[in-house]
Design an enzyme around this catalytic site. Structure first.
Site, PDB file in Angstrom:
ATOM      1  N   ASP A 160      -2.471   7.443   3.619  1.00  0.00           N
ATOM      2  CA  ASP A 160      -2.805   6.554   4.721  1.00  0.00           C
ATOM      3  C   ASP A 160      -1.711   5.513   4.952  1.00  0.00           C
ATOM      4  OD1 ASP A 160      -4.521   5.356   6.647  1.00  0.00           O
ATOM      5  OD2 ASP A 160      -5.313   3.968   5.137  1.00  0.00           O
ATOM      6  N   GLU A 411      -5.938   8.121  -6.304  1.00  0.00           N
ATOM      7  CA  GLU A 411      -7.042   8.870  -5.680  1.00  0.00           C
ATOM      8  C   GLU A 411      -6.822  10.378  -5.663  1.00  0.00           C
ATOM      9  OE1 GLU A 411      -8.386   7.162  -1.993  1.00  0.00           O
ATOM     10  OE2 GLU A 411      -9.185   5.423  -3.043  1.00  0.00           O
ATOM     11  N   TYR A 466     -15.116   1.329  -1.579  1.00  0.00           N
ATOM     12  CA  TYR A 466     -15.261   0.783  -0.223  1.00  0.00           C
ATOM     13  C   TYR A 466     -16.714   0.630   0.193  1.00  0.00           C
ATOM     14  CZ  TYR A 466     -10.277   0.832   0.191  1.00  0.00           C
ATOM     15  OH  TYR A 466      -8.960   0.543   0.000  1.00  0.00           O
ATOM     16  N   GLU A 502      -8.821  -1.235  -5.456  1.00  0.00           N
ATOM     17  CA  GLU A 502      -8.938  -1.338  -3.996  1.00  0.00           C
ATOM     18  C   GLU A 502     -10.371  -1.676  -3.640  1.00  0.00           C
ATOM     19  OE1 GLU A 502      -7.482   1.942  -1.615  1.00  0.00           O
ATOM     20  OE2 GLU A 502      -5.719   2.184  -2.893  1.00  0.00           O
TER      21      GLU A 502
HETATM   22  C1  BDP Z   1      -7.824   4.508  -0.072  1.00  0.00           C
HETATM   23  C2  BDP Z   1      -6.337   4.728  -0.249  1.00  0.00           C
HETATM   24  C3  BDP Z   1      -5.484   3.801   0.598  1.00  0.00           C
HETATM   25  C4  BDP Z   1      -6.064   3.680   1.990  1.00  0.00           C
HETATM   26  C5  BDP Z   1      -7.452   3.079   1.866  1.00  0.00           C
HETATM   27  C6  BDP Z   1      -8.134   2.876   3.224  1.00  0.00           C
HETATM   28  O1  BDP Z   1      -5.970   4.626  -1.605  1.00  0.00           O
HETATM   29  O2  BDP Z   1      -4.162   4.273   0.632  1.00  0.00           O
HETATM   30  O3  BDP Z   1      -5.266   2.938   2.846  1.00  0.00           O
HETATM   31  O4  BDP Z   1      -8.252   3.962   1.126  1.00  0.00           O
HETATM   32  O5  BDP Z   1      -8.805   3.781   3.665  1.00  0.00           O
HETATM   33  O6  BDP Z   1      -8.431   5.733  -0.057  1.00  0.00           O
HETATM   34  O7  BDP Z   1      -7.957   1.834   3.802  1.00  0.00           O
END
Ligand code: BDP
Length: 591
Positions: A160, A411, A466, A502
């Site tokens: 991404d 990932e 997330y 993240e």
């Molecule tokens: C994760 C990835 C990252 C993406 C992020 C996203 O590690 O590179 O930019 O999600 O979706 O899966 O913002």
């Protein structure tokens, strides 16, 4: 191949600036043999994609050509001449005049050619470089070139961020003695208040005497040794630590009688890193990570290294109260690592192995699963490329005190058949190359704690989650429950430190709403606060890195509007509300 330094025996000329430039085409035949056609010039260091107002160049697939004329200074007649590229993304072929001198694969690590005997003092020569940005299933990171409906090639990839390409880091011409320091490996330690520095010097040519000295900040020698290998002891050592980055200088001299044949200097931070139970200890003390996943990504120059932006980014991170970052998702410029050493930031240093997972999109949107570790995708050649990326990263960064762990992938499909067979040998290689630093990887939600097959190979686990964004969007109450359950699972199964690598939400700067509206600044801030409540309940969590430090450019797609907007700062580094939320937590201890 140590990083070029200036010393009494070494000189470097930066070859940054405008180079002649042309995208590859069928009309070009052996273009290194003549002046490149056309009038285009491209700045180095910079990705070429956003420099020109030309969509076909922005999305170019394949080679581009860079060229410039250089003069070898008149005095450069005794020593060897090395041409060094800090990086070429992703593969390069280098020519001096009509002759091919080196090639390299891997977009974020340095390479060089010894061009002694091919260039002459006082005379000019031509450097031509092709840089190829093609990604396949056997490159790291992987990608796939498809043919579009109009018959044109198009590069697709599984990560991404935009596939920025070109010479985005410096190029240097280096004069080095024929007998020289070729490599240094340091291991620092602590015995009570005595600092130890084990050194291992490799030389090119036959060095008669090797003299090693450790100098303090006032250039006073505090320890010295003789020979290629040894241990230096510094009583009452000043330690390198987060926020207190004391750096000694290791000076290695090769002598012939009393003549200094070569002199090489290297910054040394004496510090220890250890994983103990559920904690990560720096100099024996538990460390709590506060910081970011980042990108090398700025307007126009894109992945081109730029000191002004770098210093500003560190200032913004400090303003937030951050003490660490991850080089997501590739090794950053060496200037960044040097600066992190001097600023006392802790770095999790990551390879470019991002996208080894065919099921992220499928997992999120319920499409069918495909095998990641297979002949067709991550196969033996991919694994070899991955191994080489690990080798080159560790070789380049092994002496940086700021690097406290290696992250060997982001990932990957770690729940899949073949994942363990793919990663186990790579972990072994990384441990052989550096037995001193912990190893980690960033886990993806699609490979949950009860299905992951590789977590036990690592010293601590990075968790990317997330909840509140891709899952439980607009429902932070449910997100909170799900996040806690998930993290408890990791803690109970692996019983090792967990670092949140993240978490975050896409956010349109300037969009405000009272009612928990995704994309608003309030929502991003609330999502972070919700996540912090959960992190603070889980004993194994050793800290958090927000995704992302700043908005960044991505490839096209229906879930991105002019790139990824999960930045706490905009792409031009203006704060969103979340920056203030983090500052409160990280500098005042408020949730
Ligand atoms: C994760 C990835 C990252 C993406 C992020 C996203 O590690 O590179 O930019 O999600 O979706 O899966 O913002």
């Amino acid at each position: 191949m140590p990083k070029p330094v200036d010393s009494s025996t070494r000189t470097n000329i930066l070859l940054d600036g405008l180079w002649r430039f042309v995208p590859d085409s069928e009309d070009l035949h052996e273009p290194w043999k003549t002046t490149l056609p056309g009038s285009m010039e491209c700045p180095v260091p910079a990705s070429y994609n956003d420099i020109f107002v030309n969509p076909s160049l922005r999305n170019h697939v394949g080679k581009v050509w860079y060229q410039r004329i250089c003069h070898l200074p008149r005095g450069w007649d005794q020593d060897d001449t090395i041409l060094r590229f800090d990086a070429a993304t992703h593969a390069a072929e280098v020519y001096i005049d009509d002759e091919h001198v080196t090639s390299h694969v891997g977009g974020y690590t340095p390479f060089q050619a010894d061009i002694s005997g091919k260039v002459y003092p006082g005379r000019s020569f031509r450097i031509t470089v092709s840089v190829d940005n093609t990604l396949t299933n056997e490159t790291i990171p992987p990608g796939k070139v498809i043919t579009t409906g109009n018959g044109k090639p198009s590069q697709t990839y599984y990560h991404d961020f935009f596939n920025y390409s070109g010479l985005s880091r410096s190029v240097r011409l280096c004069s080095v003695p024929k007998t020289r320091v070729e490599d240094i490996t340091l291991i620092t330690g602590l015995e009570g208040s005595t600092g130890t520095v084990i050194y291992d010097v490799a030389t090119h040519g036959d060095a008669k005497t090797v003299q090693v000295e450790l100098l303090d900040v006032d250039h006073k020698a505090v320890a010295s040794g003789k020979g290629l290998k040894g241990e230096l002891k510094v009583s009452d050592a000043n330690l390198w630590g987060p926020g207190t980055p004391y750096l000694y200088t290791l000076r290695v001299r090769l002598l012939d009688g009393s003549t200094i044949v070569d002199e090489y200097t290297l910054s040394v931070g004496i510090r220890t890193v250890e994983v103990k139970g559920l904690q990560i200890l720096i100099n024996g003390k538990p460390f709590q990570f506060k910081g970011f996943g980042r990108h090398e990504d700025i307007p126009i120059q894109a992945k081109g290294h730029n000191d002004a932006w770098m210093v500003h980014d560190f200032e913004l991170m400090k303003w937030c109260g951050a003490n660490s970052f991850r080089t997501s998702h590739y090794p950053y410029a060496e200037d960044v690592m040097d600066y992190a050493d001097r600023q006392g930031f802790l770095v999790i240093d990551e390879t470019p192995a991002v996208g080894l997972n065919l099921n992220i999109v499928g997992g999120l949107f319920g499409a069918g699963r495909k095998p990641t570790f297979s002949k067709e995708f991550a196969n033996d050649n991919t694994q070899k490329a991955h191994e080489s990326a690990i080798r080159e990263l560790i070789q380049r960064d092994k002496n940086h005190p700021c690097v406290i762990a290696w992250s060997i992938t982001n990932e990957c499909g770690s729940d899949e058949d073949g994942a363990r067979e793919y990663f186990e040998p790579l972990v072994k290689v990384a441990r052989q190359l550096d037995p001193t630093r912990p190893l980690t990887y960033a886990n993806c939600l699609t490979s949950p704690w009860d299905k992951d097959r590789i977590g036990d190979l690592f010293d601590f686990i990075g968790i990317n989650r997330y909840y509140g964004w891709y899952q439980n969007n607009a429902d932070l109450a449910s997100a909170e429950i799900a996040l806690e359950k998930d993290l408890q699972g990791w803690q109970s199964r692996f019983k090792c430190p967990l670092l949140i690598m993240e978490y975050g939400a896409d956010t349109m700067a300037g969009l405000h709403a009272m009612e928990g509206l995704p994309w608003s600044e309030e929502y991003q801030s609330d999502l972070l606060t919700m996540s912090h409540r959960v992190f603070d309940k889980i004993e194994a969590i050793v800290g958090e890195h927000v995704w992302n430090f700043a908005d960044f450019q991505t490839g096209p797609g229906i879930i991105r509007v002019d790139g990824n907007k999960k930045g706490v700062f905009t792409r031009d580094r203006r704060p969103k509300m979340a920056a203030h939320t983090l500052r409160k937590r990280w500098t005042e201890g408020r949730q």
